[in-house]
Design a protein around this motif. Structure first.
Motif, PDB file in Angstrom:
ATOM      1  N   ASN A 270     -64.387 -23.254  73.910  1.00 21.77           N
ATOM      2  CA  ASN A 270     -64.366 -22.908  75.341  1.00 21.77           C
ATOM      3  C   ASN A 270     -63.252 -23.645  76.074  1.00 21.77           C
ATOM      4  O   ASN A 270     -63.435 -24.136  77.182  1.00 21.77           O
ATOM      5  CB  ASN A 270     -65.717 -23.185  75.998  1.00 21.77           C
ATOM      6  CG  ASN A 270     -66.781 -22.274  75.471  1.00 21.77           C
ATOM      7  OD1 ASN A 270     -66.528 -21.105  75.195  1.00 21.77           O
ATOM      8  ND2 ASN A 270     -67.978 -22.805  75.288  1.00 21.77           N
ATOM      9  N   ALA A 271     -62.094 -23.716  75.423  1.00 26.02           N
ATOM     10  CA  ALA A 271     -60.936 -24.419  75.979  1.00 26.02           C
ATOM     11  C   ALA A 271     -59.694 -23.569  75.726  1.00 26.02           C
ATOM     12  O   ALA A 271     -59.794 -22.421  75.300  1.00 26.02           O
ATOM     13  CB  ALA A 271     -60.806 -25.797  75.322  1.00 26.02           C
ATOM     14  N   ARG A 272     -58.543 -24.129  76.000  1.00 25.44           N
ATOM     15  CA  ARG A 272     -57.258 -23.464  75.780  1.00 25.44           C
ATOM     16  C   ARG A 272     -56.248 -24.534  75.403  1.00 25.44           C
ATOM     17  O   ARG A 272     -56.509 -25.733  75.592  1.00 25.44           O
ATOM     18  CB  ARG A 272     -56.822 -22.742  77.046  1.00 25.44           C
ATOM     19  CG  ARG A 272     -56.598 -23.716  78.204  1.00 25.44           C
ATOM     20  CD  ARG A 272     -56.326 -23.031  79.514  1.00 25.44           C
ATOM     21  NE  ARG A 272     -56.027 -23.991  80.536  1.00 25.44           N
ATOM     22  CZ  ARG A 272     -56.897 -24.503  81.389  1.00 25.44           C
ATOM     23  NH1 ARG A 272     -58.159 -24.134  81.337  1.00 25.44           N
ATOM     24  NH2 ARG A 272     -56.535 -25.364  82.297  1.00 25.44           N
ATOM     25  N   LEU A 273     -55.092 -24.137  74.893  1.00 29.94           N
ATOM     26  CA  LEU A 273     -54.036 -25.127  74.691  1.00 29.94           C
ATOM     27  C   LEU A 273     -53.687 -25.743  76.039  1.00 29.94           C
ATOM     28  O   LEU A 273     -53.745 -25.078  77.074  1.00 29.94           O
ATOM     29  CB  LEU A 273     -52.796 -24.479  74.059  1.00 29.94           C
ATOM     30  CG  LEU A 273     -52.898 -24.151  72.575  1.00 29.94           C
ATOM     31  CD1 LEU A 273     -51.673 -23.367  72.118  1.00 29.94           C
ATOM     32  CD2 LEU A 273     -53.064 -25.405  71.735  1.00 29.94           C
ATOM     33  N   ALA A 274     -53.322 -27.004  76.027  1.00 29.59           N
ATOM     34  CA  ALA A 274     -53.118 -27.757  77.260  1.00 29.59           C
ATOM     35  C   ALA A 274     -51.856 -27.343  78.014  1.00 29.59           C
ATOM     36  O   ALA A 274     -50.852 -26.981  77.415  1.00 29.59           O
ATOM     37  CB  ALA A 274     -53.048 -29.252  76.952  1.00 29.59           C
ATOM     38  N   GLU A 275     -51.961 -27.400  79.331  1.00 27.11           N
ATOM     39  CA  GLU A 275     -50.830 -27.273  80.252  1.00 27.11           C
ATOM     40  C   GLU A 275     -50.513 -28.667  80.778  1.00 27.11           C
ATOM     41  O   GLU A 275     -51.417 -29.467  80.991  1.00 27.11           O
ATOM     42  CB  GLU A 275     -51.194 -26.414  81.465  1.00 27.11           C
ATOM     43  CG  GLU A 275     -51.367 -24.970  81.193  1.00 27.11           C
ATOM     44  CD  GLU A 275     -51.644 -24.187  82.482  1.00 27.11           C
ATOM     45  OE1 GLU A 275     -51.504 -24.748  83.587  1.00 27.11           O
ATOM     46  OE2 GLU A 275     -52.000 -23.010  82.353  1.00 27.11           O
ATOM     47  N   VAL A 276     -49.245 -28.928  81.016  1.00 25.75           N
ATOM     48  CA  VAL A 276     -48.830 -30.205  81.593  1.00 25.75           C
ATOM     49  C   VAL A 276     -48.209 -29.901  82.941  1.00 25.75           C
ATOM     50  O   VAL A 276     -47.199 -29.209  83.021  1.00 25.75           O
ATOM     51  CB  VAL A 276     -47.832 -30.941  80.681  1.00 25.75           C
ATOM     52  CG1 VAL A 276     -47.434 -32.267  81.299  1.00 25.75           C
ATOM     53  CG2 VAL A 276     -48.432 -31.153  79.299  1.00 25.75           C
ATOM     54  N   GLU A 277     -48.824 -30.410  84.003  1.00 26.33           N
ATOM     55  CA  GLU A 277     -48.413 -30.027  85.348  1.00 26.33           C
ATOM     56  C   GLU A 277     -47.758 -31.137  86.164  1.00 26.33           C
ATOM     57  O   GLU A 277     -47.156 -30.859  87.182  1.00 26.33           O
ATOM     58  CB  GLU A 277     -49.612 -29.457  86.092  1.00 26.33           C
ATOM     59  CG  GLU A 277     -50.151 -28.198  85.409  1.00 26.33           C
ATOM     60  CD  GLU A 277     -51.341 -27.601  86.140  1.00 26.33           C
ATOM     61  OE1 GLU A 277     -51.800 -28.171  87.144  1.00 26.33           O
ATOM     62  OE2 GLU A 277     -51.808 -26.544  85.677  1.00 26.33           O
ATOM     63  N   THR A 278     -47.897 -32.396  85.721  1.00 30.91           N
ATOM     64  CA  THR A 278     -47.308 -33.513  86.476  1.00 30.91           C
ATOM     65  C   THR A 278     -46.785 -34.573  85.517  1.00 30.91           C
ATOM     66  O   THR A 278     -47.192 -34.637  84.353  1.00 30.91           O
ATOM     67  CB  THR A 278     -48.337 -34.191  87.404  1.00 30.91           C
ATOM     68  OG1 THR A 278     -49.344 -34.818  86.592  1.00 30.91           O
ATOM     69  CG2 THR A 278     -48.976 -33.200  88.372  1.00 30.91           C
ATOM     70  N   LYS A 279     -45.909 -35.444  86.020  1.00 27.18           N
ATOM     71  CA  LYS A 279     -45.406 -36.549  85.206  1.00 27.18           C
ATOM     72  C   LYS A 279     -46.538 -37.491  84.823  1.00 27.18           C
ATOM     73  O   LYS A 279     -46.598 -37.955  83.683  1.00 27.18           O
ATOM     74  CB  LYS A 279     -44.302 -37.301  85.933  1.00 27.18           C
ATOM     75  CG  LYS A 279     -43.801 -38.495  85.109  1.00 27.18           C
ATOM     76  CD  LYS A 279     -42.501 -39.033  85.561  1.00 27.18           C
ATOM     77  CE  LYS A 279     -41.983 -40.220  84.783  1.00 27.18           C
ATOM     78  NZ  LYS A 279     -42.510 -40.512  83.474  1.00 27.18           N
ATOM     79  N   ALA A 280     -47.433 -37.776  85.749  1.00 25.72           N
ATOM     80  CA  ALA A 280     -48.548 -38.675  85.451  1.00 25.72           C
ATOM     81  C   ALA A 280     -49.413 -38.101  84.321  1.00 25.72           C
ATOM     82  O   ALA A 280     -49.813 -38.833  83.406  1.00 25.72           O
ATOM     83  CB  ALA A 280     -49.386 -38.915  86.703  1.00 25.72           C
ATOM     84  N   GLN A 281     -49.680 -36.805  84.375  1.00 23.86           N
ATOM     85  CA  GLN A 281     -50.456 -36.175  83.318  1.00 23.86           C
ATOM     86  C   GLN A 281     -49.678 -36.216  81.997  1.00 23.86           C
ATOM     87  O   GLN A 281     -50.244 -36.508  80.946  1.00 23.86           O
ATOM     88  CB  GLN A 281     -50.791 -34.728  83.681  1.00 23.86           C
ATOM     89  CG  GLN A 281     -51.609 -34.023  82.619  1.00 23.86           C
ATOM     90  CD  GLN A 281     -51.736 -32.533  82.875  1.00 23.86           C
ATOM     91  OE1 GLN A 281     -50.908 -31.931  83.549  1.00 23.86           O
ATOM     92  NE2 GLN A 281     -52.766 -31.939  82.319  1.00 23.86           N
ATOM     93  N   SER A 282     -48.386 -35.948  82.054  1.00 30.27           N
ATOM     94  CA  SER A 282     -47.549 -35.996  80.862  1.00 30.27           C
ATOM     95  C   SER A 282     -47.589 -37.383  80.231  1.00 30.27           C
ATOM     96  O   SER A 282     -47.788 -37.515  79.020  1.00 30.27           O
ATOM     97  CB  SER A 282     -46.106 -35.625  81.224  1.00 30.27           C
ATOM     98  OG  SER A 282     -45.274 -35.715  80.102  1.00 30.27           O
ATOM     99  N   ASP A 283     -47.421 -38.415  81.035  1.00 31.89           N
ATOM    100  CA  ASP A 283     -47.452 -39.791  80.529  1.00 31.89           C
ATOM    101  C   ASP A 283     -48.783 -40.101  79.868  1.00 31.89           C
ATOM    102  O   ASP A 283     -48.828 -40.721  78.800  1.00 31.89           O
ATOM    103  CB  ASP A 283     -47.181 -40.784  81.657  1.00 31.89           C
ATOM    104  CG  ASP A 283     -45.753 -40.725  82.187  1.00 31.89           C
ATOM    105  OD1 ASP A 283     -44.879 -40.120  81.524  1.00 31.89           O
ATOM    106  OD2 ASP A 283     -45.525 -41.268  83.291  1.00 31.89           O
TER     107      ASP A 283
END
Length: 164
Positions: A58-71
């Motif tokens: 019940n998930a999906r491959l991840a999206e990266v939307e911000t630098k903080a999330q990327s880090d």
């Protein structure tokens, strides 16, 4: 002295076994960040099978939307699988060079490409991954390559799961 030690040890054990709210917000083995839970696979599959594996949870491959999330994801990737590359949900197979998130067709509003990427080397690199060879910076790759992957599901904040 023994009574003080016993009391302190008992107190330590009580805190050590109490559930940590941050870790209990996501399913076991998943990591909480923002309004999402992330899972780092230990198996390597092509992009399509990776996406299907996430859907099975019940998930999906991840999206990266911000630098903080990327880090945060890069740090977790280094901890969960040092030296491993990970598939993300981005693709450019509809219009070459126009990168979008696969399930929403939304263009990226944040990127972390390695210098010189994406380069569509060989004319068939349509899927996005965090490439270990580039310090987990973004790279375009052939979708049939086998990599580990990161799944993402939304966290609702009340302990129930929301399908992402």
């Amino acid at each position: 002295m023994v009574n003080n030690f016993s009391f302190l040890f008992s107190l330590f054990l009580a805190f050590a076994i109490l559930p940590d709210k941050a870790s209990s917000e996501c399913p076991l083995g998943w990591h909480h960040y923002g309004m999402s839970c992330f899972f780092f696979s230990h198996e390597a599959y092509d992009w399509f099978v990776s996406q299907s594996s996430c859907r099975a949870h019940n998930a999906r491959l991840a999206e990266v939307e911000t630098k903080a999330q990327s880090d945060t994801l890069i740090n977790l990737a280094k901890t969960n699988g040092p030296g491993q590359s990970y598939w993300l949900r981005g693709r450019d197979d509809v219009i070459e060079g126009v990168w979008m998130w696969a399930s929403t067709d939304r263009a990226f509003n944040y990127t972390d490409w390695y210098p010189g990427q994406p380069d569509n080397s060989g004319g068939n690199e349509n899927c996005l991954h965090l490439y270990a060879g580039f310090g987990l910076k973004w790279n375009d790759a052939i979708c049939t390559y086998k990599n580990r992957f990161i799944c993402e599901k939304e966290y609702s904040g009340d302990g129930s799961e929301v399908i992402g």
